[in-house]
Design a protein around this motif. Structure first.
Motif, mmCIF file in Angstrom:
data_model
loop_
_atom_site.group_PDB
_atom_site.id
_atom_site.type_symbol
_atom_site.label_atom_id
_atom_site.label_comp_id
_atom_site.label_asym_id
_atom_site.label_seq_id
_atom_site.Cartn_x
_atom_site.Cartn_y
_atom_site.Cartn_z
ATOM 1 N N GLY A 136 16.380 42.607 59.259
ATOM 2 C CA GLY A 136 16.653 41.349 59.955
ATOM 3 C C GLY A 136 17.608 41.551 61.120
ATOM 4 O O GLY A 136 17.382 41.047 62.226
ATOM 5 N N MET A 137 18.693 42.306 60.867
ATOM 6 C CA MET A 137 19.631 42.612 61.952
ATOM 7 C C MET A 137 18.957 43.420 63.054
ATOM 8 O O MET A 137 19.149 43.158 64.254
ATOM 9 C CB MET A 137 20.820 43.418 61.395
ATOM 10 C CG MET A 137 21.802 42.622 60.571
ATOM 11 S SD MET A 137 23.177 43.680 60.043
ATOM 12 C CE MET A 137 24.182 42.492 59.158
ATOM 13 N N VAL B 169 16.775 41.221 65.306
ATOM 14 C CA VAL B 169 17.551 40.393 66.242
ATOM 15 C C VAL B 169 18.091 41.239 67.401
ATOM 16 O O VAL B 169 17.985 40.865 68.585
ATOM 17 C CB VAL B 169 18.708 39.690 65.498
ATOM 18 C CG1 VAL B 169 19.636 38.998 66.494
ATOM 19 C CG2 VAL B 169 18.165 38.680 64.498
ATOM 20 N N ALA C 282 17.104 41.165 71.502
ATOM 21 C CA ALA C 282 18.132 41.017 72.540
ATOM 22 C C ALA C 282 18.038 42.149 73.569
ATOM 23 O O ALA C 282 18.105 41.924 74.790
ATOM 24 C CB ALA C 282 19.510 40.984 71.900
#
Length: 610
Positions: A167-168, A171, A175
């Motif tokens: 999940g990290m 993200v 970005a």
């Protein structure tokens, strides 16, 4: 030859009852979070290590992009590239270190949680009443304690890791992609709705295939356990082929369900592989055109392609864990269903509890208007009234189904009466804490259960507060000491499960030694000499005489010699006491006991019918 299907134990109903509702997903997650709460600081450490490890990993393509666009394209090299290379190596080491720490922290927390769940589950099962085991597969409970907890372990070590780390990563990749090229990043996001649609379509199908596989595995384990327990019966009736055929059918059913589950998982995962590869091809084509049109640098395209490959990696990892999450949900539901099952026999409320000190117990037992049936519409005992005086030895006889074993099951509070009450020294046993009750009432069964362990451990039942000297003294008291000394390692002889290697009489003597060690004030023998030869019965009879001194003793017996000298003999028929008195009085009355006695003598045996 009689078909063994009628002889083997019938399959029991599943744990859940028809009227019970399936636990909701929110309640299963709440259960998991409750067990995870004590380890919240560890999970914070996992998230911190994951963030640092992922950040270091995602910086690597940017270093390569800088090397390409700022140095290689311009024909520069030397010291700058060496520094970038060393920086790349350092970042890789940082990523390795924090990934290692993250995995170890997560494994520690996950295994600690599973150990506690197993402990709570086994503790809860051990406190359930006998009616729970009457309706529950032993194989299903074994699956709960072993397989289901392992599945939950995978949730913490795989699913949770994927949700945090991937999940990290997702993200951060998004970005970085938007920072490199907004247009290409926007095109990449178009695949997300497709991913969610595919996941939603597969969700219910994956869940049903897993549930079916687990259900058939439980049946296979239960069938195997029942057959192993009855192997002597199977072989004596030459039913090996019949049972092998039944096992093959159960095995084939599980094999079919397992293949169906595997096929669904492979199809699910490969679908996402195809989506990822299609998106990568699209990005390379769009990026390549941009490079040829000189609107994008080569290094940026390299970094973007690296990120797009990594972009689908966490998505694929998360979706691959979907079936594990489904498995976890089902496993937690099964365990939660057991944990939420209330025992039919419960501890008394704090305001009604009457503590019982074994040293103060006289041993008077009263059955007052007791009515009980394993099914409400079929009472086994009917308004039974019975008074047993302190220190009295009572013999109980009757044909099969008369209610003899039910009598002692109720006194041990394996079940609760439907009507009436059972009292010890004037106190209703429903008001006595079960630990106190079982310290007062001792039970010796027809086939005593011995655990895998030494003779010493089996006599003291693994309680360290009982010394070796007390065990030896108890064995001397019941006449088991010479038998134990004949064994290869004496009191340290290791017994296998159920005490195989010892005769029925030797196992029975061990159970008598337990009684001496734990000193219950009320002693119950449930046909303890039914399967013994005459010589062994003599030893056990002497042991019974020794241990019954000063105790209220209830003996359910088929052998005349066991009860002829009892203070009182009760004759039970259809759940009622129809006759009572001494052996001589009952013979003189010419009733049902006299008939049973006459039948036994005419057959040339001392074994009463029933």
């Amino acid at each position: 030859m009689t078909n063994l299907n009628k002889e083997l134990p019938a399959q029991k109903e599943p744990v859940s009852k028809p009227h019970e509702e399936k636990p909701s997903t929110s309640s299963t997650l709440k259960l998991l979070l409750g067990y995870a709460k004590p380890h919240r600081l560890t999970f914070v450490g996992v998230a911190f290590c994951a963030l640092l490890g992922i950040s270091a990993e995602l910086l690597q393509p940017l270093i390569v992009q800088i090397a390409i666009d700022d140095h290689l394209v311009k024909g520069e090299g030397g010291g700058a590239l060496i520094k970038l290379g060393l920086l790349y190596l350092g970042i890789a080491v940082v990523s390795f270190v924090f990934t290692y720490l993250q995995n170890n922290l997560l494994q520690y927390a996950g295994q600690s949680i599973i150990a506690r769940i197993r402990k709570d589950l086994f503790g809860h099962i051990s406190k359930m009443s006998m009616s729970f085991f009457d309706r529950t597969h032993s194989g299903s409970l074994v699956t709960n304690v072993s397989n289901d907890t392992e599945t939950i372990s995978q949730f913490f070590t795989q699913v949770l890791l994927s949700l945090v780390r991937d999940g990290m990563m997702l993200v951060l990749i998004i970005a970085l992609m938007f920072s490199l090229d907004v247009e290409l990043a926007a095109f990449s996001m178009l695949i997300l709705p497709v991913i969610f649609i595919v996941a939603a379509l597969f969700r219910s199908y994956l869940r049903s295939t897993y549930q079916q596989a687990r259900s058939r595995l439980s049946r296979l384990i239960a069938f195997t356990a029942e057959n192993l327990s009855g192997m002597g019966l199977i072989q004596s009736f030459r039913q090996e082929e019949e049972q092998l055929g039944r096992f093959t059918e159960q095995n084939r059913n599980y094999w079919t369900a397992n293949l169906r589950q595997i096929r669904s998982n492979v199809l699910f995962n490969r679908t996402f592989d195809i989506l990822g590869n299609a998106a990568l091809v699209l990005m390379v084509w769009l990026g390549g055109r941009a490079v040829l049109g000189q609107s994008m640098e080569v290094g940026v395209l390299y970094a973007f392609v690296s990120y797009i490959r990594q972009f689908f990696q966490p998505i694929n990892q998360i979706t691959m864990q979907w079936n594990t999450f489904q498995s976890t949900t089902v496993a937690v539901e099964r365990i939660q269903r057991v944990l939420e099952t209330k025992s039919d026999v419960r501890e008394p409320d704090s305001g009604q509890t009457v503590p019982l000190d074994p040293r103060d117990v006289r041993g008077e037992v009263n059955f007052r208007d007791v009515t009980f049936g394993y099914r409400a519409d079929r009472p086994v005992l009917k308004r039974l009234n019975l008074n047993i005086r302190p220190g009295e030895m009572i013999g109980v006889v009757g044909t099969t189904g008369a209610g003899k074993s039910t009598l002692i099951s109720l006194l041990n509070r394996f079940y609760d009466v439907n009507e009436g009450s059972i009292e010890i020294d004037g106190t209703d046993i429903r008001r006595i804490p079960q630990s106190d009750l079982h310290a007062v009432v001792g039970l010796i069964q027809q086939d005593p259960y011995l655990f895998a362990g030494s003779i010493v451990d089996n006599v003291r039942l693994f309680r360290e507060d009982v010394t070796r000297e007390q065990v030896i003294e108890a064995c001397r008291f019941v006449g088991a000491h010479p038998m134990v000394l004949r064994l290869q390692n004496g009191y340290d002889t290791h017994l296998s499960e159920r005490g195989s290697g010892l005769s029925a009489g030797e196992r029975q003597l061990i159970s008598f030694a337990r009684i001496v060690v734990f000193r219950p004030k009320i002693l119950i023998l449930d046909e303890a000499t039914a399967n013994l030869d005459s010589e062994t019965e003599k030893l056990v009879q002497e042991a019974l005489t020794s241990v019954s001194q000063g105790r209220t003793t209830i003996v359910i017996a088929h052998r005349l010699s066991t009860i002829m000298h009892a203070d009182r003999i009760l004759v039970m028929q259809e759940g009622e006491v129809t006759e009572q008195g001494t052996h001589a009085q009952l013979l003189a009355s010419g009733g049902h006991y006299a008939e049973l006695y006459r039948h036994a003598r005419q057959s040339g045996r001392e074994r009463l019918p029933g």
